[in-house]
Write an enzyme that holds these catalytic residues in place. Structure first.
Site, PDB file in Angstrom:
ATOM      1  N   CYS A 212       0.836  -1.208   0.000  1.00 36.02           N
ATOM      2  CA  CYS A 212       0.000   0.000   0.000  1.00 36.02           C
ATOM      3  C   CYS A 212       0.867   1.252   0.000  1.00 36.02           C
ATOM      4  O   CYS A 212       0.487   2.279  -0.564  1.00 36.02           O
ATOM      5  CB  CYS A 212      -0.941  -0.003   1.200  1.00 36.02           C
ATOM      6  SG  CYS A 212      -2.256  -1.232   1.084  1.00 36.02           S
ATOM      7  N   CYS A 369      14.027   3.861  -6.814  1.00 33.65           N
ATOM      8  CA  CYS A 369      12.579   3.775  -6.619  1.00 33.65           C
ATOM      9  C   CYS A 369      12.251   4.468  -5.300  1.00 33.65           C
ATOM     10  O   CYS A 369      12.949   5.404  -4.911  1.00 33.65           O
ATOM     11  CB  CYS A 369      12.095   2.322  -6.636  1.00 33.65           C
ATOM     12  SG  CYS A 369      12.784   1.301  -5.326  1.00 33.65           S
TER      13      CYS A 369
END
Length: 411
Positions: A212, A369
């Site tokens: 999430c 990232c």
């Protein structure tokens, strides 16, 4: 299919409790006896985050007598979009303590037991011991498998939930539950009830399923799935209705569609099957893996820090070196924060091979990232394509914002 109540009724309800729970008491299926069972129940909620927040609030409001909270994290501003048990004044406070204070405002008759340590193989069985039911609000696969196995060994039913973006799932796992009226366990009576491993025998490949924190979650979805979990908990405690043991509830918030699928017990399940191979707690981090073996191997000797990257960027600006910095996150993530000078090529483009055609052959490839997991996975792909000097940034943009540019927001 109903099951025998998990909990014996408490001796009595006080006059104040009768007033408080009057809307339960006038429901014939719950009544005085059902409310006394709730009062006598001990429920452990794992996590006071997205799922744990609504679960704890409604379990407390329902009159569950003892609520355990297994939570080691602190409240962050980014939590408030969905973790409704916390408020602005709770930022930087331990989540367990914040949740306990909110519960006291809702129902002072509930006893709250805090377990502020991170659950692991050394403490999980001790923490679970003594609870009647577990509500699982974890957000990672390693903990989910550990919860499943520990609950199975202790014969404690647990209600599982999962959320991601607009989609949610929920189920009840307890292969040993008795049908209502049955005094003895019978293999023929419980053979169709699975555990979590029956549904998901193996975790997904590392890096394939975003968390999430990486992919996001609609805040109100937490309430939808958390409410289902509490509904199942009340049914199990009181012995009413048809729990979703042996079923998987799937909710699509965008289409406003619920589906219920039957989940059969796997006779070859490693935990609850006929020839079980998991007979004790295992190394769950190794079982699930933070990154794949290929990514871990590729990252050895090819991981740079954000301070090294900052130095490299200055050298590039001065014309002293040349390289391509690639952000492998999704476009919506790059809108929140970024490392200056990075080119956005999402990880999916590396997985399908399209990104390789965009890479220059005469420059070093540097990838980042959010935290370093996805960039390690793409690093393995790039190295496999012949870019031997490619590297990735350990800690990703989270480390960059924390150590180099704190003016940017985190997420």
């Amino acid at each position: 299919m109903s099951f025998a109540p998990l909990v014996e009724p408490a001796a009595e309800l006080t006059i104040d409790e009768v007033r408080r729970y009057s809307r339960h008491l006038i429901i014939p299926d719950v009544g005085m006896t059902g409310q006394k069972r709730l009062k006598n129940a001990k429920v452990l909620v794992i996590g006071a985050g997205g799922l744990g927040s609504p679960a704890l609030l409604y379990l407390a409001a329902a009159g569950v007598g003892t609520l355990g909270i297994a939570e080691f994290d602190t409240v962050d501003e980014s939590n408030l979009q969905r973790q409704v048990i916390h408020g602005v004044s709770d930022i930087d406070k331990p989540k367990g303590q914040s949740a306990k204070e909110s519960i006291a405002e809702i129902n002072p008759y509930v006893e709250v037991v805090l377990h502020p340590e991170r659950l692991d193989n050394d403490n999980v069985l001790d923490v679970f011991e003594g609870y009647d039911l577990i509500v699982d609000g974890t957000d990672n696969f390693a903990t989910r498998y550990m919860v499943n196995d520990a609950a199975y060994f202790l014969k404690i039913p647990y209600v599982w939930g999962s959320i991601y973006r607009f989609d949610g799932q929920a189920s009840v796992f307890a292969p040993w539950l008795r049908h209502e009226g049955d005094d003895l366990l019978s293999p023929s009576q419980v053979s169709d009830l699975p555990c979590y491993r029956c549904l998901y025998p193996e975790p997904p490949p590392p890096g394939m399923v975003p968390s999430c924190a990486e992919g996001g979650v609609l805040g109100v979805l937490c309430a939808s799935i958390g409410a289902i979990q509490v509904n199942e908990a009340i049914k199990l405690i009181t012995g009413i209705g048809d729990p979703i043991a042996g079923k998987l509830m799937i909710y699509d918030a965008l289409e406003m569609e619920y589906r219920k699928l039957k989940v059969r017990k796997d006779p070859n399940c490693a935990l609850c099957g006929e020839h079980a191979t998991v007979t004790e707690l295992i190394d769950y981090d190794a079982f699930c893996g933070a990154v794949s073996d290929e990514a871990a191997e590729a990252a050895v000797g090819s991981t740079i820090s954000v301070t090294q990257l900052e130095h490299m960027l200055k050298e590039r600006d001065n014309g002293e070196r040349d390289f391509v910095l690639i952000d492998v996150r999704e476009p919506n993530e790059a809108e929140i924060n970024h490392i200056p000078g990075a080119v956005l090529i999402p990880k999916g483009e590396f997985l399908n091979g399209n990104a390789l055609a965009q890479l220059p052959s005469d420059k070093q490839i540097v990838m980042h990232c959010k935290s370093g997991v996805r960039s390690a996975e793409t690093l393995a792909i790039v190295k496999g394509a012949g870019y031997a000097d490619a590297v990735h940034v350990g800690g990703g943009v989270v480390a960059w914002v924390s150590q180099i540019d704190p003016s940017q927001p985190t997420y």
